[in-house]
Motif scaffolding. Structure first.
Motif, PDB file in Angstrom:
ATOM      1  N   HIS A   1       0.848  -1.189   0.000  1.00  0.00           N
ATOM      2  CA  HIS A   1       0.000   0.000   0.000  1.00  0.00           C
ATOM      3  C   HIS A   1       0.882   1.238   0.000  1.00  0.00           C
ATOM      4  CE1 HIS A   1       0.005   0.864   4.531  1.00  0.00           C
ATOM      5  NE2 HIS A   1       0.661  -0.260   4.419  1.00  0.00           N
ATOM      6  N   THR A   2       0.291   2.379   0.082  1.00  0.00           N
ATOM      7  CA  THR A   2       1.011   3.614  -0.237  1.00  0.00           C
ATOM      8  C   THR A   2       1.741   4.219   0.933  1.00  0.00           C
ATOM      9  OG1 THR A   2      -1.027   4.838   0.138  1.00  0.00           O
ATOM     10  CG2 THR A   2      -0.557   4.167  -2.135  1.00  0.00           C
ATOM     11  N   PHE A   3       1.506   3.715   2.141  1.00  0.00           N
ATOM     12  CA  PHE A   3       2.196   4.255   3.312  1.00  0.00           C
ATOM     13  C   PHE A   3       2.338   3.149   4.350  1.00  0.00           C
ATOM     14  CE2 PHE A   3      -2.321   4.828   3.886  1.00  0.00           C
ATOM     15  CZ  PHE A   3      -2.554   4.462   5.196  1.00  0.00           C
ATOM     16  N   ASP A   4       3.226   3.407   5.315  1.00  0.00           N
ATOM     17  CA  ASP A   4       3.507   2.440   6.370  1.00  0.00           C
ATOM     18  C   ASP A   4       3.302   3.141   7.708  1.00  0.00           C
ATOM     19  OD1 ASP A   4       4.439   0.389   7.944  1.00  0.00           O
ATOM     20  OD2 ASP A   4       6.550   0.824   7.588  1.00  0.00           O
ATOM     21  N   VAL A   5       2.324   2.685   8.493  1.00  0.00           N
ATOM     22  CA  VAL A   5       2.074   3.306   9.794  1.00  0.00           C
ATOM     23  C   VAL A   5       3.228   2.967  10.739  1.00  0.00           C
ATOM     24  CG1 VAL A   5       0.533   3.451  11.770  1.00  0.00           C
ATOM     25  CG2 VAL A   5      -0.416   3.193   9.476  1.00  0.00           C
ATOM     26  N   LEU A   6       3.755   3.996  11.397  1.00  0.00           N
ATOM     27  CA  LEU A   6       4.855   3.826  12.339  1.00  0.00           C
ATOM     28  C   LEU A   6       4.374   3.826  13.787  1.00  0.00           C
ATOM     29  CD1 LEU A   6       7.434   6.259  10.679  1.00  0.00           C
ATOM     30  CD2 LEU A   6       7.193   3.798  10.328  1.00  0.00           C
ATOM     31  N   ASN A   7       3.351   4.642  14.105  1.00  0.00           N
ATOM     32  CA  ASN A   7       2.911   4.753  15.492  1.00  0.00           C
ATOM     33  C   ASN A   7       1.465   5.240  15.560  1.00  0.00           C
ATOM     34  OD1 ASN A   7       3.738   4.809  18.477  1.00  0.00           O
ATOM     35  ND2 ASN A   7       2.867   6.855  18.211  1.00  0.00           N
TER      36      ASN A   7
ATOM     37  N   ILE B   1       5.751   7.647   4.067  1.00  0.00           N
ATOM     38  CA  ILE B   1       5.176   7.589   2.727  1.00  0.00           C
ATOM     39  C   ILE B   1       6.006   6.638   1.869  1.00  0.00           C
ATOM     40  CG2 ILE B   1       4.888   8.936   0.606  1.00  0.00           C
ATOM     41  CD1 ILE B   1       4.422  10.496   4.051  1.00  0.00           C
ATOM     42  N   ASP B   2       5.333   5.746   1.154  1.00  0.00           N
ATOM     43  CA  ASP B   2       6.006   4.778   0.291  1.00  0.00           C
ATOM     44  C   ASP B   2       5.887   5.137  -1.188  1.00  0.00           C
ATOM     45  OD1 ASP B   2       6.892   3.285   2.392  1.00  0.00           O
ATOM     46  OD2 ASP B   2       5.262   1.843   2.329  1.00  0.00           O
ATOM     47  N   THR B   3       4.859   5.882  -1.560  1.00  0.00           N
ATOM     48  CA  THR B   3       4.711   6.354  -2.935  1.00  0.00           C
ATOM     49  C   THR B   3       4.255   7.800  -2.881  1.00  0.00           C
ATOM     50  OG1 THR B   3       2.397   5.665  -3.083  1.00  0.00           O
ATOM     51  CG2 THR B   3       4.059   4.056  -3.776  1.00  0.00           C
ATOM     52  N   LEU B   4       4.373   8.502  -3.983  1.00  0.00           N
ATOM     53  CA  LEU B   4       3.919   9.891  -4.057  1.00  0.00           C
ATOM     54  C   LEU B   4       2.482   9.966  -3.551  1.00  0.00           C
ATOM     55  CD1 LEU B   4       5.398  12.412  -5.206  1.00  0.00           C
ATOM     56  CD2 LEU B   4       3.992  12.162  -7.249  1.00  0.00           C
ATOM     57  N   LEU B   5       2.232  10.860  -2.572  1.00  0.00           N
ATOM     58  CA  LEU B   5       0.988  10.743  -1.829  1.00  0.00           C
ATOM     59  C   LEU B   5       0.448  12.111  -1.425  1.00  0.00           C
ATOM     60  CD1 LEU B   5      -0.593   8.236  -0.808  1.00  0.00           C
ATOM     61  CD2 LEU B   5       0.521   8.553   1.399  1.00  0.00           C
ATOM     62  N   SER B   6      -0.843  12.334  -1.697  1.00  0.00           N
ATOM     63  CA  SER B   6      -1.514  13.559  -1.246  1.00  0.00           C
ATOM     64  C   SER B   6      -2.744  13.242  -0.394  1.00  0.00           C
ATOM     65  CB  SER B   6      -1.924  14.415  -2.449  1.00  0.00           C
ATOM     66  OG  SER B   6      -2.788  13.691  -3.307  1.00  0.00           O
ATOM     67  N   ALA B   7      -3.057  11.954  -0.213  1.00  0.00           N
ATOM     68  CA  ALA B   7      -4.162  11.529   0.645  1.00  0.00           C
ATOM     69  C   ALA B   7      -3.886  10.117   1.123  1.00  0.00           C
ATOM     70  CB  ALA B   7      -5.488  11.584  -0.114  1.00  0.00           C
ATOM     71  N   ILE B   8      -4.439   9.773   2.287  1.00  0.00           N
ATOM     72  CA  ILE B   8      -4.313   8.411   2.794  1.00  0.00           C
ATOM     73  C   ILE B   8      -5.701   7.857   3.071  1.00  0.00           C
ATOM     74  CG2 ILE B   8      -2.025   8.801   3.776  1.00  0.00           C
ATOM     75  CD1 ILE B   8      -3.389   8.914   6.548  1.00  0.00           C
ATOM     76  N   LYS B   9      -5.822   6.546   2.939  1.00  0.00           N
ATOM     77  CA  LYS B   9      -7.075   5.855   3.242  1.00  0.00           C
ATOM     78  C   LYS B   9      -6.859   4.968   4.460  1.00  0.00           C
ATOM     79  CE  LYS B   9      -8.929   5.747  -1.482  1.00  0.00           C
ATOM     80  NZ  LYS B   9     -10.103   6.603  -1.209  1.00  0.00           N
ATOM     81  N   LEU B  10      -7.715   5.158   5.474  1.00  0.00           N
ATOM     82  CA  LEU B  10      -7.685   4.370   6.688  1.00  0.00           C
ATOM     83  C   LEU B  10      -8.984   3.581   6.820  1.00  0.00           C
ATOM     84  CD1 LEU B  10      -6.350   7.149   9.092  1.00  0.00           C
ATOM     85  CD2 LEU B  10      -5.018   5.249   8.150  1.00  0.00           C
ATOM     86  N   ASN B  11      -9.006   2.656   7.777  1.00  0.00           N
ATOM     87  CA  ASN B  11     -10.227   1.929   8.106  1.00  0.00           C
ATOM     88  C   ASN B  11     -10.856   2.562   9.345  1.00  0.00           C
ATOM     89  OD1 ASN B  11      -8.180  -0.624   7.198  1.00  0.00           O
ATOM     90  ND2 ASN B  11     -10.103  -0.375   6.114  1.00  0.00           N
ATOM     91  N   ALA B  12     -12.142   2.880   9.237  1.00  0.00           N
ATOM     92  CA  ALA B  12     -12.898   3.416  10.365  1.00  0.00           C
ATOM     93  C   ALA B  12     -14.361   3.086  10.105  1.00  0.00           C
ATOM     94  CB  ALA B  12     -12.688   4.918  10.510  1.00  0.00           C
ATOM     95  N   ASP B  13     -14.896   2.144  10.825  1.00  0.00           N
ATOM     96  CA  ASP B  13     -16.244   1.666  10.541  1.00  0.00           C
ATOM     97  C   ASP B  13     -17.266   2.746  10.905  1.00  0.00           C
ATOM     98  OD1 ASP B  13     -18.832   0.264  10.879  1.00  0.00           O
ATOM     99  OD2 ASP B  13     -17.609  -1.495  10.418  1.00  0.00           O
ATOM    100  N   GLN B  14     -18.039   3.168   9.908  1.00  0.00           N
ATOM    101  CA  GLN B  14     -18.963   4.279  10.093  1.00  0.00           C
ATOM    102  C   GLN B  14     -20.114   3.938  11.025  1.00  0.00           C
ATOM    103  OE1 GLN B  14     -20.916   5.779   6.486  1.00  0.00           O
ATOM    104  NE2 GLN B  14     -20.177   7.827   7.007  1.00  0.00           N
ATOM    105  N   THR B  15     -20.420   2.673  11.193  1.00  0.00           N
ATOM    106  CA  THR B  15     -21.498   2.310  12.116  1.00  0.00           C
ATOM    107  C   THR B  15     -21.052   2.417  13.571  1.00  0.00           C
ATOM    108  OG1 THR B  15     -20.889  -0.029  12.055  1.00  0.00           O
ATOM    109  CG2 THR B  15     -22.479   0.732  10.414  1.00  0.00           C
ATOM    110  N   SER B  16     -19.736   2.433  13.823  1.00  0.00           N
ATOM    111  CA  SER B  16     -19.208   2.525  15.186  1.00  0.00           C
ATOM    112  C   SER B  16     -18.579   3.876  15.499  1.00  0.00           C
ATOM    113  CB  SER B  16     -18.159   1.435  15.421  1.00  0.00           C
ATOM    114  OG  SER B  16     -18.716   0.153  15.364  1.00  0.00           O
ATOM    115  N   LEU B  17     -17.938   4.502  14.518  1.00  0.00           N
ATOM    116  CA  LEU B  17     -17.140   5.701  14.768  1.00  0.00           C
ATOM    117  C   LEU B  17     -17.709   6.907  14.040  1.00  0.00           C
ATOM    118  CD1 LEU B  17     -13.494   4.293  14.460  1.00  0.00           C
ATOM    119  CD2 LEU B  17     -14.946   4.422  16.503  1.00  0.00           C
ATOM    120  N   GLN B  18     -17.692   8.027  14.718  1.00  0.00           N
ATOM    121  CA  GLN B  18     -18.019   9.315  14.095  1.00  0.00           C
ATOM    122  C   GLN B  18     -16.766  10.177  14.125  1.00  0.00           C
ATOM    123  OE1 GLN B  18     -21.706  11.487  15.132  1.00  0.00           O
ATOM    124  NE2 GLN B  18     -20.353  13.232  15.640  1.00  0.00           N
TER     125      GLN B  18
END
Length: 664
Positions: A54-60, A89-106
């Motif tokens: 994927h396009t980035f690597d989470v560190l913390n 960042i692992d590739t040229l990047l202007s946005a990131i996509k994360l997981n956040a379940d909309q039924t649980s998190l606002q």
């Protein structure tokens, strides 16, 4: 107890709620049924790609949570929190996509390098303040709240707050990149009432009490996959700490925390954990983390255990040795080395289940280990649903929990593969290769692994090419069904041939190549164990002895656990070999032995020398010989005195005869 897959989740709940849990229940059974009992953690039909690239690597992750009011009636599931995610960042990047379940998190706001966001179902897209180049590091902050909904990941009730994430539940209580291969360090701060004890991953770096409130700060300096991040807490938790002193340098101590409910007594497990830690240390090396621990939860955690990194969750009152042994092994295999994708889950559950059995053997003797593994195999053979241990498609599309955590496949069959791997390479190479895998800091320790990664490491550490073994047992379904035949024939005065034909008749799986052990018993007493490689179907083996054989036993040690087999006296072409008059002279021999053979037609012939364990010492090239008598010299000067096997292979027939090296 294995239940048919068509039984509904409701029926499963009823059955397991009423099941009698005893000390004889396997740790693997606790683990499997616990994960089967937890419904699949998804509300929509959409899932983000589960790919190792994927396009980035989470560190913390830096989580700050206010869960103070969750511990009192009416036990709301709501809380407010912030999360600072630092990533490379692992590739040229202007946005990131994360997981956040909309039924649980606002999601309420974003900041730092984040400028805006879109939250759609499972996916949180965060726009960055500029285009980042590969190698740069950035951080985004996310202010969010958890909604008052049951989501099978964040649990509240009767003074408990805990989480349970496998396989994809972390996204229900904090925004994250929720894939097992993207491991990150973690700081977790939580605000709770003063009468609450709260455990999490890593070490407790701070607990500040002010009036009726405590702030806990847990820091994991070692990377954690999101599905192993955890909170375990309750009002009036009991807490005992046992310190394990490491047997080797630097001889420091490891705190092992036991959180338990009023009325429970974990004293036996507190006593067991020290020898268990010593035992695993002897096989895998140093415990990988700065602490370890176990926490029993509420009845909402219905069955079994969950190997959260440095703090295992247990069902209420489940202080059982087999469960502790299983989950503790996961700290090395699953936590320290994590399956890269859900297609690689064998690296977690197969290992924990197998080493649970080795602990049984350590405590109760080798026969108890053997019986437990044979029981594992029997369960698989009786309940086999017919799919492979690993399906590459699961890397991007994990199956339902009933498939992913199927007890017969993911635990029972998976553990037997490691047992048979040990049989194939021998004890010394087996334990050496597992130790090297666990201590490979460049590729595996604190990282993730795929099954092909593991196979490559086994090839390297054993000096053998083992793809054939792992590919057939992990990526193919089912198992071999042997329908073997044998016969005895006196070929001349005092010399007897034993003919053995190894045949597999399964139609739902390919041919399985395996080393076979054959025990021949004799009229005048005694027996001989021979090990040969069966690398094609309907292969004929011919053994010659100077005494009369009376019985033949196939796989007498039941080392090929995953099989069905019949071996009977047969009257078929095996008694008319293509290769005749095979002799070894002299025998016993010292410096060299002459192998002579006579063939009826032109055919390829290969000659090899093995020790009695089946290890190849000499292999000649396959040569096409014309009809007639032939001889070949074998140099045996470098081999110690003892018994060896000379094998002549022509076509699908293999003739084996014992050679005695005299040593003088």
């Amino acid at each position: 107890m294995k239940l048919p897959l068509f039984i509904s989740a409701l029926l499963l709940t009823v059955i397991f709620a009423d099941a009698q849990i005893t000390e004889t229940t396997r740790g693997s059974e606790f683990c499997a049924h616990g994960k089967l009992m937890r419904p699949r953690q998804e509300n929509s039909g959409q899932r983000s790609p589960n790919s190792p690239r994927h396009t980035f690597d989470v560190l913390n992750y830096e989580l700050d949570m206010d869960i103070y009011h969750c511990y009192a009636s009416p036990y709301p599931r709501t809380f407010t929190a912030s999360n600072i995610i630092t990533f490379r960042i692992d590739t040229l990047l202007s946005a990131i996509k994360l997981n956040a379940d909309q039924t649980s998190l606002q999601i309420n706001a974003v900041g730092l390098a984040a400028t805006s966001f879109i939250h759609d179902q499972d996916t949180l897209t965060i726009m960055l303040n500029r285009t980042y180049q590969p190698g740069e590091v950035a951080s985004v902050s996310i202010d969010y709240e958890h909604l008052d909904v049951p989501d099978l990941a964040f649990y509240v009730g009767n003074g408990f707050v805990f989480t349970d994430c496998e396989p994809q539940g972390a996204r229900k209580w904090f925004p994250c990149y929720d894939q097992p291969y993207d491991k990150a360090t973690l700081t977790l701060r939580a605000k709770v009432p003063a009468n609450v004890k709260l455990g999490s991953n890593g070490s407790l770096t701070d607990s500040v009490a002010v009036n009726d409130t405590t702030w806990y700060t847990w820091v994991s300096r070692d990377p954690v996959p999101t599905y192993l991040m955890v909170i375990s807490s309750r009002v009036n938790y009991n807490l005992d700490i046992v310190y394990w002193t490491k047997p080797g340098p630097p001889y420091d101590t490891l705190p092992i925390r036991f959180y338990y409910n009023p009325g429970e007594n974990p004293s036996q497990m507190k006593n067991m954990i020290i020898p268990l830690a010593d035992f695993y240390y002897s096989m895998f090396g140093d415990h990988p983390f700065e602490k370890d621990g176990f926490a029993t939860l509420s009845p909402q955690f219905m069955w079994g255990g969950m190997e959260n990194q440095t703090l295992t969750s247990l069902c209420q009152g489940c202080w059982y040795s087999s469960l502790i042994a299983h989950e503790f092994a996961h700290q090395w295999f699953g936590d320290m080395i994590t399956c890269a994708t859900w297609a690689d889950l064998w690296l977690n559950e197969g290992f924990a289940t197998y080493f649970e059995a080795t602990w049984t053997g350590e405590v109760n003797g080798h026969q108890a280990y053997k019986e437990e593994m044979e029981s594992n195999a029997s369960y698989y053979l009786a309940q086999n649903p017919g799919w492979a241990i690993s399906n590459p498609a699961w890397a991007t599309n994990p199956p339902a929990n009933s498939t992913l955590f199927n007890y017969a496949i993911t635990y029972m069959k998976a553990s037997c593969v490691l047992y048979m791997y040990r049989y194939v390479v021998g004890d010394s190479l087996f334990f050496h290769s597992i130790y090297e895998y666990a201590n490979d800091t460049a590729n595996f320790r604190y990282k993730s692994a795929t099954i092909p990664d593991f196979i490559e490491k086994m090839n390297e550490t054993t000096g053998q090419e083992l793809d054939w073994f792992f590919n057939q047992w992990l990526f193919e379904p089912n198992h071999p069904v042997y329908n073997n035949t044998y016969s005895f024939l006196e070929v001349e005065n005092g010399l007897w041939n034993v003919y053995f034909k190894a045949s597999q008749i399964q139609t739902n799986a390919p041919f399985f190549e395996m080393p076979l052990e054959i025990l021949v018993s004799f009229k005048n007493g005694g027996d001989t164990l021979i090990r040969v490689t069966n690398d094609e179907n309907d292969q004929v083996f011919i053994f010659q002895f100077d005494q009369e054989p009376v019985a033949l036993t196939f796989d007498p040690g039941n080392n090929i656990l995953l099989k069905q087999a019949t071996t009977v006296v047969g009257i078929d072409p095996v008694i008319t070999p293509n290769t005749k008059d095979i002799r070894i002279t002299p025998n016993p021999a010292y410096a060299q032995a002459i192998v002579s053979f006579n063939i009826e037609t032109k055919m390829p012939v290969k000659i090899s020398l093995t020790d009695l364990s089946g290890k190849n010492l000499i292999d000649t090239d396959v040569r096409n010989y014309p009809p007639g008598f032939h001889s070949l010299s074998i140099d045996i000067r470098n081999y110690p005195a003892g018994a060896y096997l000379v094998t002549v292979q022509s076509g699908n027939q293999i003739f084996t005869k014992k050679l005695i090296v005299s040593g003088n």
